[in-house]
Design a protein around this motif. Sequence first.
Motif, short mmCIF file in Angstrom:
data_model
loop_
_atom_site.label_atom_id
_atom_site.label_comp_id
_atom_site.label_asym_id
_atom_site.label_seq_id
_atom_site.Cartn_x
_atom_site.Cartn_y
_atom_site.Cartn_z
N ASP A 106 0.83 -1.21 0.00
CA ASP A 106 0.00 0.00 0.00
C ASP A 106 0.86 1.25 0.00
OD1 ASP A 106 1.07 -0.22 2.49
OD2 ASP A 106 -0.81 0.01 3.59
N THR A 109 -0.62 4.81 -0.46
CA THR A 109 -1.45 5.39 0.59
C THR A 109 -0.77 5.32 1.96
OG1 THR A 109 -2.54 3.27 0.84
CG2 THR A 109 -3.64 4.91 -0.57
N CYS A 110 0.44 4.81 1.99
CA CYS A 110 1.16 4.64 3.26
C CYS A 110 1.73 5.99 3.68
CB CYS A 110 2.28 3.63 3.07
SG CYS A 110 3.33 3.44 4.51
N CYS A 242 3.49 -1.02 -4.99
CA CYS A 242 2.18 -0.45 -5.25
C CYS A 242 1.82 -0.43 -6.74
CB CYS A 242 2.11 0.94 -4.68
SG CYS A 242 3.63 1.84 -4.88
N HIS A 245 0.17 -3.53 -7.30
CA HIS A 245 -1.12 -3.48 -6.64
C HIS A 245 -2.14 -2.71 -7.48
CE1 HIS A 245 -3.45 -4.14 -3.12
NE2 HIS A 245 -3.69 -2.87 -2.91
#
Length: 247
Positions: A106, A109-110, A242, A245
Amino acid sequence: GHGVDRSAREVTVSIDGKEVCVPEGTSVLRAAALAGVGVPKLCATDTLEPFGSCRLCLVEIEGKRGFPASCTTLVEPGMKVKTFSERLASLRRGVMELYISDHPLDCLTCPADGDCELQDMAGDVGLREVRYGYAGKNHLQAAKEESNPYFTFDPAKCIVCSRCVRACDEIQGTFALTVEGRGFDSLIQPGPTGEFLSSECVSCGACVLACPTSALMEKAVIDLGLPSESTDTTCAYCGVGCSFHAE
Ligand code: FES
């Protein structure tokens, strides 16, 4: 101590063909840094005692077998060190692959995005694929520890480099943190009860500063969504994390 010992003898070593003169007792990793050669690392810092757990800083030393960790190997007179080879690059990618396979994907958004050493190192070692599955399944179940008023501990983001444990011990002289378990199951544990508030923690923040990921994070940074220093992420060259992802 970390001060320069004036009585120490100087030792000359060669790092990737560059000669450098360092005090006896200097680590190969430090000597490389002094020669201007950066070696990938996660568990070592400039100030904490070496630990030798992450295996990213492996090097080749002429006349020595295997791939010693440069952070825990001390210089010897005339030592010839190679910090980069195809073999070393592939070993480092393998180490990083294991880390990323047990880490949430992530990055975008981390709160540590753009300011995360794990992200940086994944880019530096050229990680392109992860073959062992993803997403920190061992630690995702564990709840965040929020009892400290100033910072949180998120076990899912922890890579168990032990930098927080050593910072607590070496900088603050407190033993609020321990490493429990082994391998994939190992985890940083605050105090005997697993809570910072009931541990010996004095909220000095040394552990937060030492943490290379967002496992230990100041609450202000999370709550206010303060911008990280850099807007570029290493995803551009990392190719896993990411961007994988997002596909
Ligand atoms: Fe040397 Fe981690 S930096 S083993």
